[in-house]
Motif scaffolding. Structure first.
Motif, PDB file in Angstrom:
ATOM      1  N   UNK A 105       2.618   3.883  -0.409  1.00  0.00           N
ATOM      2  CA  UNK A 105       3.736   2.973  -0.140  1.00  0.00           C
ATOM      3  C   UNK A 105       4.488   3.402   1.123  1.00  0.00           C
ATOM      4  N   UNK A 106       4.697   4.679   1.277  1.00  0.00           N
ATOM      5  CA  UNK A 106       5.351   5.204   2.486  1.00  0.00           C
ATOM      6  C   UNK A 106       4.566   4.826   3.737  1.00  0.00           C
ATOM      7  N   UNK A 107       3.252   4.963   3.684  1.00  0.00           N
ATOM      8  CA  UNK A 107       2.421   4.659   4.850  1.00  0.00           C
ATOM      9  C   UNK A 107       2.432   3.162   5.157  1.00  0.00           C
ATOM     10  N   UNK A 108       2.333   2.338   4.114  1.00  0.00           N
ATOM     11  CA  UNK A 108       2.208   0.892   4.324  1.00  0.00           C
ATOM     12  C   UNK A 108       3.527   0.207   4.650  1.00  0.00           C
ATOM     13  N   UNK A 109       4.628   0.667   4.014  1.00  0.00           N
ATOM     14  CA  UNK A 109       5.863  -0.109   4.076  1.00  0.00           C
ATOM     15  C   UNK A 109       7.064   0.615   4.669  1.00  0.00           C
ATOM     16  N   UNK A 140      -5.432   0.454   2.585  1.00  0.00           N
ATOM     17  CA  UNK A 140      -5.194   1.557   3.524  1.00  0.00           C
ATOM     18  C   UNK A 140      -5.247   0.977   4.928  1.00  0.00           C
ATOM     19  N   UNK A 141      -4.241   1.213   5.756  1.00  0.00           N
ATOM     20  CA  UNK A 141      -4.275   0.668   7.114  1.00  0.00           C
ATOM     21  C   UNK A 141      -5.510   1.129   7.875  1.00  0.00           C
ATOM     22  N   UNK A 142      -6.154   0.246   8.623  1.00  0.00           N
ATOM     23  CA  UNK A 142      -7.340   0.620   9.386  1.00  0.00           C
ATOM     24  C   UNK A 142      -7.050   1.772  10.344  1.00  0.00           C
ATOM     25  N   UNK A 200     -11.120   1.100   1.945  1.00  0.00           N
ATOM     26  CA  UNK A 200     -10.752   1.700   3.217  1.00  0.00           C
ATOM     27  C   UNK A 200     -10.766   3.208   3.214  1.00  0.00           C
ATOM     28  N   UNK A 201     -11.029   3.816   2.035  1.00  0.00           N
ATOM     29  CA  UNK A 201     -11.058   5.270   1.923  1.00  0.00           C
ATOM     30  C   UNK A 201     -12.472   5.749   1.625  1.00  0.00           C
TER      31      UNK A 201
END
Length: 240
Positions: free
Chosen positions: A118-122, A174-176, A196-197
């Motif tokens: 969540x931290x990475x995406x938002x 997961x962001x590219x 994505x992982x």
């Protein structure tokens, strides 16, 4: 400053603090600092064991627990997972200030993987994270969270039909471009792939190995898989 204060607390009273830090060693290949993130109701002992082991491998390693709901005796991770994700953001920012590192690698166990994702995406974490590793994370949530959903918002977020899980898994999960690894044992709620992982079970390296969910961070094979993921792969383990 916060990291220095917690370092003193940890030395004086091992594992009571919610944030643990270890001394730097010979960092492998210019590796990033590593933040290990516990799950719901986590025992801080395994976090410290993994931090110490990573330190012996040359990493500058830290640990943290998730936020607790502000009620008496509420466990770590019982607060909304988005609030725990904000705590991850704050710890990453502190580690970057303390070390001067551009990026921090994340290793999240169980619910900790959801919070860091969540931290990475938002919450803007993509630019601050080098490698993403989660261990034993229920990527699609877990029905077992019904046992505490009436008391804690973190448990409600963990339910498979929650808005939190729906939004978190909206493509891309997961962001590219982010190196990401989902490590798990042959436990039903863990073995759902993370799109994505790189997805890998401990048993695919160590056939027949039995690792309880709560023991994953102290298991030698899991630790070696985490190490090889942080080094950029390929994943490997000697099954100690």
């Amino acid at each position: 400053m916060l990291v220095r204060i917690v370092r003193v607390i940890l030395v004086m009273c091992c594992a009571i603090a919610g944030f643990g830090v270890g001394p730097a060693g010979a960092v492998p290949g210019g590796a990033n600092p590593v933040l290990v993130i516990g799950g719901i109701g986590t025992d801080v002992g395994p976090l410290e064991v993994l931090r110490t082991w990573l330190g012996s491998r040359g990493y500058t390693a830290y640990w943290m627990v998730l936020r607790a709901h502000p009620t008496e005796n509420a466990p770590f991770g019982s607060a909304p997972i988005a609030e725990s994700a904000q705590a991850v953001a704050e710890q990453v920012a502190e580690i970057r200030r303390e070390t001067g590192a551009e990026r921090v690698d994340l290793v999240g166990h169980s619910m900790g993987g959801l919070a860091q994702r969540h931290y990475i995406k938002f919450l803007g974490g993509l630019g601050q994270v080098g490698t993403y590793v989660d261990v034993g994370t229920p990527e699609l949530g877990i029905v077992l969270a019904l046992e505490c959903a009436d008391r804690y918002p973190g448990c409600r977020d963990l339910l498979p039909w929650s808005e939190f899980i729906r939004d978190l898994n909206a493509p891309p999960a997961i962001p590219p471009g982010l190196p990401a690894y989902h490590l798990y044992t042959e436990i039903a709620f863990e073995n759902v792939p993370l799109p994505g992982a790189t997805n890998a079970s401990v048993q695919s390296f160590c056939a027949g190995r039995r690792v309880a969910h709560g023991d994953q961070l102290v298991d030698g094979a899991v630790q070696q898989l985490i190490d090889s993921a942080l080094r950029g792969g390929p994943l490997s383990s000697t099954c100690p």
